[in-house]
Design a protein around this motif. Structure first.
Motif, PDB file in Angstrom:
ATOM      1  N   ASN A 253       0.803  -1.220   0.000  1.00 55.33           N
ATOM      2  CA  ASN A 253       0.000   0.000   0.000  1.00 55.33           C
ATOM      3  C   ASN A 253       0.839   1.276   0.000  1.00 55.33           C
ATOM      4  OD1 ASN A 253      -2.348  -1.438   0.040  1.00 55.33           O
ATOM      5  ND2 ASN A 253      -2.729  -1.189   2.223  1.00 55.33           N
ATOM      6  N   TYR A 254       2.144   1.149   0.301  1.00 58.38           N
ATOM      7  CA  TYR A 254       2.929   2.351   0.560  1.00 58.38           C
ATOM      8  C   TYR A 254       4.248   2.453  -0.197  1.00 58.38           C
ATOM      9  CZ  TYR A 254      -0.360   2.838   4.375  1.00 58.38           C
ATOM     10  OH  TYR A 254      -1.521   2.958   5.093  1.00 58.38           O
ATOM     11  N   LYS A 255       4.686   1.383  -0.870  1.00 60.20           N
ATOM     12  CA  LYS A 255       6.051   1.432  -1.400  1.00 60.20           C
ATOM     13  C   LYS A 255       6.233   2.456  -2.512  1.00 60.20           C
ATOM     14  CE  LYS A 255       5.630  -2.603  -4.481  1.00 60.20           C
ATOM     15  NZ  LYS A 255       6.182  -3.949  -4.729  1.00 60.20           N
ATOM     16  N   ARG A 256       5.237   2.615  -3.390  1.00 61.64           N
ATOM     17  CA  ARG A 256       5.364   3.615  -4.457  1.00 61.64           C
ATOM     18  C   ARG A 256       5.440   5.023  -3.847  1.00 61.64           C
ATOM     19  NH1 ARG A 256       0.737   4.677  -8.993  1.00 61.64           N
ATOM     20  NH2 ARG A 256       1.509   6.670  -9.766  1.00 61.64           N
ATOM     21  N   THR A 257       4.590   5.275  -2.858  1.00 62.31           N
ATOM     22  CA  THR A 257       4.624   6.555  -2.162  1.00 62.31           C
ATOM     23  C   THR A 257       5.983   6.773  -1.505  1.00 62.31           C
ATOM     24  OG1 THR A 257       2.254   6.467  -1.731  1.00 62.31           O
ATOM     25  CG2 THR A 257       3.559   7.906  -0.323  1.00 62.31           C
ATOM     26  N   SER A 258       6.532   5.730  -0.886  1.00 62.78           N
ATOM     27  CA  SER A 258       7.808   5.848  -0.172  1.00 62.78           C
ATOM     28  C   SER A 258       8.942   6.225  -1.112  1.00 62.78           C
ATOM     29  CB  SER A 258       8.131   4.535   0.552  1.00 62.78           C
ATOM     30  OG  SER A 258       7.181   4.267   1.567  1.00 62.78           O
ATOM     31  N   PHE A 259       9.007   5.605  -2.285  1.00 64.43           N
ATOM     32  CA  PHE A 259      10.091   5.893  -3.223  1.00 64.43           C
ATOM     33  C   PHE A 259       9.982   7.317  -3.778  1.00 64.43           C
ATOM     34  CE2 PHE A 259      10.426   1.167  -3.682  1.00 64.43           C
ATOM     35  CZ  PHE A 259      11.745   1.069  -3.242  1.00 64.43           C
ATOM     36  N   LEU A 260       8.772   7.743  -4.137  1.00 66.95           N
ATOM     37  CA  LEU A 260       8.595   9.091  -4.685  1.00 66.95           C
ATOM     38  C   LEU A 260       8.881  10.154  -3.622  1.00 66.95           C
ATOM     39  CD1 LEU A 260       5.371   8.561  -6.838  1.00 66.95           C
ATOM     40  CD2 LEU A 260       7.671   9.048  -7.693  1.00 66.95           C
ATOM     41  N   LEU A 261       8.385   9.917  -2.407  1.00 67.01           N
ATOM     42  CA  LEU A 261       8.633  10.881  -1.340  1.00 67.01           C
ATOM     43  C   LEU A 261      10.107  10.975  -0.990  1.00 67.01           C
ATOM     44  CD1 LEU A 261       5.669  10.398   1.185  1.00 67.01           C
ATOM     45  CD2 LEU A 261       6.110  12.345  -0.307  1.00 67.01           C
ATOM     46  N   ALA A 262      10.829   9.859  -1.063  1.00 58.59           N
ATOM     47  CA  ALA A 262      12.267   9.879  -0.759  1.00 58.59           C
ATOM     48  C   ALA A 262      12.991  10.871  -1.669  1.00 58.59           C
ATOM     49  CB  ALA A 262      12.855   8.480  -0.909  1.00 58.59           C
ATOM     50  N   LEU A 263      12.695  10.813  -2.954  1.00 60.12           N
ATOM     51  CA  LEU A 263      13.332  11.723  -3.905  1.00 60.12           C
ATOM     52  C   LEU A 263      12.893  13.168  -3.656  1.00 60.12           C
ATOM     53  CD1 LEU A 263      15.175  12.056  -6.333  1.00 60.12           C
ATOM     54  CD2 LEU A 263      13.214  11.614  -7.823  1.00 60.12           C
ATOM     55  N   MET A 264      11.614  13.361  -3.380  1.00 63.62           N
ATOM     56  CA  MET A 264      11.113  14.720  -3.132  1.00 63.62           C
ATOM     57  C   MET A 264      11.719  15.325  -1.867  1.00 63.62           C
ATOM     58  SD  MET A 264       7.110  14.084  -4.158  1.00 63.62           S
ATOM     59  CE  MET A 264       6.537  15.683  -3.559  1.00 63.62           C
ATOM     60  N   TRP A 265      11.875  14.514  -0.819  1.00 57.98           N
ATOM     61  CA  TRP A 265      12.491  14.998   0.418  1.00 57.98           C
ATOM     62  C   TRP A 265      13.951  15.384   0.187  1.00 57.98           C
ATOM     63  CZ3 TRP A 265      11.045  16.557   5.121  1.00 57.98           C
ATOM     64  CH2 TRP A 265       9.760  16.253   5.568  1.00 57.98           C
ATOM     65  N   MET A 266      14.677  14.586  -0.582  1.00 57.71           N
ATOM     66  CA  MET A 266      16.069  14.922  -0.885  1.00 57.71           C
ATOM     67  C   MET A 266      16.168  16.278  -1.576  1.00 57.71           C
ATOM     68  SD  MET A 266      17.634  11.286  -2.216  1.00 57.71           S
ATOM     69  CE  MET A 266      19.105  12.103  -2.842  1.00 57.71           C
ATOM     70  N   ILE A 267      15.293  16.503  -2.550  1.00 56.09           N
ATOM     71  CA  ILE A 267      15.372  17.724  -3.359  1.00 56.09           C
ATOM     72  C   ILE A 267      14.905  18.944  -2.575  1.00 56.09           C
ATOM     73  CG2 ILE A 267      14.435  18.876  -5.402  1.00 56.09           C
ATOM     74  CD1 ILE A 267      14.427  16.105  -6.771  1.00 56.09           C
ATOM     75  N   VAL A 268      13.850  18.807  -1.758  1.00 57.42           N
ATOM     76  CA  VAL A 268      13.358  19.974  -1.025  1.00 57.42           C
ATOM     77  C   VAL A 268      14.395  20.438  -0.007  1.00 57.42           C
ATOM     78  CG1 VAL A 268      12.139  18.816   0.886  1.00 57.42           C
ATOM     79  CG2 VAL A 268      11.284  20.991   0.009  1.00 57.42           C
ATOM     80  N   ALA A 269      15.086  19.506   0.649  1.00 56.87           N
ATOM     81  CA  ALA A 269      16.121  19.889   1.620  1.00 56.87           C
ATOM     82  C   ALA A 269      17.350  20.456   0.916  1.00 56.87           C
ATOM     83  CB  ALA A 269      16.512  18.681   2.475  1.00 56.87           C
ATOM     84  N   MET A 270      17.747  19.829  -0.189  1.00 53.05           N
ATOM     85  CA  MET A 270      18.884  20.323  -0.959  1.00 53.05           C
ATOM     86  C   MET A 270      18.631  21.757  -1.408  1.00 53.05           C
ATOM     87  SD  MET A 270      20.636  18.720  -4.398  1.00 53.05           S
ATOM     88  CE  MET A 270      19.551  19.529  -5.593  1.00 53.05           C
ATOM     89  N   SER A 271      17.405  22.053  -1.843  1.00 54.80           N
ATOM     90  CA  SER A 271      17.061  23.380  -2.346  1.00 54.80           C
ATOM     91  C   SER A 271      16.936  24.398  -1.217  1.00 54.80           C
ATOM     92  CB  SER A 271      15.750  23.311  -3.133  1.00 54.80           C
ATOM     93  OG  SER A 271      15.834  22.380  -4.180  1.00 54.80           O
ATOM     94  N   TYR A 272      16.280  24.000  -0.113  1.00 53.59           N
ATOM     95  CA  TYR A 272      16.074  24.937   0.994  1.00 53.59           C
ATOM     96  C   TYR A 272      17.416  25.379   1.595  1.00 53.59           C
ATOM     97  CZ  TYR A 272      14.733  26.851   5.507  1.00 53.59           C
ATOM     98  OH  TYR A 272      14.597  27.677   6.603  1.00 53.59           O
TER      99      TYR A 272
END
Length: 515
Positions: A253-272
């Protein structure tokens, strides 16, 4: 035989509503966020100060110092996330606060570069537990105000950032960086004292098989708010064996969400953090007399340049962009779902980075305005990432999900010092292009997220398939969103999702296993 009436945690918390108890909790955890920001924004001030204090420290070593903080946070966020799901959120916040105070004072007493490097890694490790304050707050809030309160609470972060810059402007020129570092470690001590009087999350107690403890806390909250509990007995899903189990992050129920969020979290922190460090880097490259930056194609600045009062004022001005990001986010969420707002924020941030490519040899005030706008969108997105992650995962793994997400964010944050403090000195345009492309990629990931959490109740366990008691609010969906979702569905053909006309995807639709 007549069956006794029961109620769920979501129904109970909604019935109690928002009152005096939650406002007390918001104040305590808001101060926790403020103390967290004080330590994090210290990074922008510490770099130039230490290079001048220890002239032998190289740009790479300075970037490694910033990366070390995020490396400690990456490890700590993962460990504290698991502990918070197994042993409680409150305990983690107190441990984090105490350790952060000790390691912050250790930093102020460091005698050389390597001792300060170790100290900051330990500070990062301790500081990572503070993120569980958002998890604890979420689990006490009624659904009608949950998103608004969590987003507005980010004001505390911005206030903490500005407070740190003001302290740096006053303290560093006259008393040096050591006093500033010691004073920056003190606010988190107050958090540890306040948290002693904050009870554990009732959602955690229910999920771990202790409903009596949860009901005792709920009665206390209702009494303080001058409300009563619903009629009947508390009855909700608990799954003690799932609490803190990392494998459930990759449940079907969650693995696709987990992989996409992992990439988004990396980029939002890198940018901030990239924007914060780029702002400081540009100040050390500037010509204060003419208020311009030097040639940004290949930059060779002097090794030591302390931040001036004008530089601190610039940092404070761009931080106000984060405050403007809060009403912007609330406005967008009033009209769009979480995924669409994520895409809007990342796309606008990418456009701001694009504007940076056209500012060579221009006035610094233009750079400050673009940075103001970029921080407004990225800060808005950072707040939404926390909200979406906490809404998407069930109670049994919510703290761990936030911890793992924070760990992924620190990977992006670990990369950014070498971009914003080292590579930018050699190729300004190349560095900015990396941030521009990364944020554009994150916008695509946001559209591909398989679940819209807007209007859904918080789940308790990975197998919790109850329908939301809240009326769905995303009935009218733009045609282009429908097209993207249907394309994403076809990409995941093994999920048994077929294009039978658009309807909003829900997490339970996404499964890699045969029904």
């Amino acid at each position: 035989m007549e069956m006794s009436t029961t109620y769920t945690l979501e129904e109970c918390i909604n019935h109690i509503g928002l009152g005096k108890y939650q406002w007390r909790l918001i104040s305590v955890l808001g101060f926790c966020s403020m103390a967290d920001a004080v330590e994090m924004m210290l990074l922008a001030i510490l770099g130039p100060a230490i290079i001048c204090y220890w002239p032998d420290v190289t740009k790479v070593q300075m970037a490694a110092l910033t990366t070390g903080v995020f490396a400690g946070m990456m490890i700590g966020a993962f460990i504290f996330g698991i502990i918070a799901d197994k042993y409680g959120r409150r305990r983690v916040i107190i441990i984090s606060a105490v350790l952060n105070t000790l390691f912050g004072i250790f930093t102020a007493m460091a005698q050389n570069y390597y001792s300060i490097l170790v100290a900051r890694i330990l500070v990062g490790f301790a500081l990572s537990g503070a993120a569980q304050g958002s998890t604890l707050m979420l689990e006490y809030l009624p659904s009608s105000t949950r998103a608004t309160i969590l987003i507005v609470n980010e004001l505390f972060w911005s206030i903490g950032s500005i407070f740190e810059y003001v302290m740096g402007m006053v303290i560093v020129p006259s008393y040096g960086w050591r006093l500033l570092t010691a004073l920056s470690a003190l606010p988190i001590t107050i958090v540890a004292i306040f948290m002693y009087f904050v009870p554990e999350s009732p959602r955690y107690f229910v999920a771990s098989g202790r409903p009596e403890d949860a009901e005792h806390i709920l009665k206390a909250i209702a009494s303080i708010n001058k409300r009563s509990l619903p009629e009947g007995k508390l009855h909700d899903i608990h799954a003690q064996e799932e609490c803190g189990s990392i494998k459930h992050l990759f449940h079907s129920n969650y693995k696709r969400t987990s992989f996409l969020l992992a990439l988004m979290w990396m980029i939002v922190a890198m940018s901030y953090y990239g924007l914060v460090l780029i702002n400081t880097s540009i100040m050390t490259l500037s010509d204060n007399e003419h208020d311009t930056i030097t040639n940004t194609s290949t930059i060779t600045p002097s090794q030591c340049k302390m931040l001036t009062n004008k530089d601190y004022q610039s940092l404070i001005f761009t931080t106000f962009g984060e405050m403007f990001g809060i009403p912007l986010l609330l406005l967008l969420l009033a009209y769009f779902g979480r995924r669409i707002v994520c895409a809007i924020n990342f796309s606008c941030a990418s456009f701001c980075f694009l504007l940076f490519l056209f500012i060579s040899q221009t006035k610094l005030w233009i750079i400050n305005i673009i940075t103001f706008l970029a921080r407004m969108f990225i800060s808005s997105q950072f707040s939404l990432m926390y909200l979406y992650t906490m809404e998407a995962y069930p109670t049994v793994i919510r703290a761990m999900a936030v911890g793992c997400a924070s760990s992924m964010a620190r990977i992006g944050a670990m990369i950014t010092p070498f971009l914003a403090q080292v590579l930018i000195k050699h190729t300004f345009h190349g560095t900015i292009a990396i941030y521009m492309i990364a944020t554009a990629m994150a916008a695509v990931c946001a559209i591909l997220l398989p679940i819209e959490t807007r209007g859904r109740e918080l789940k308790q366990a990975t197998s919790d398939h109850r329908s939301s008691s809240i009326v769905p609010v995303d009935v009218a969906v733009p045609s282009w969103v429908a097209a993207v979702d249907n394309i994403a569905s076809l990409v995941h053909a093994n999920d048994d999702i077929v294009n039978q006309g658009y309807r909003p995807l829900i997490q339970e639709d996404i499964s890699d296993e045969e029904a």
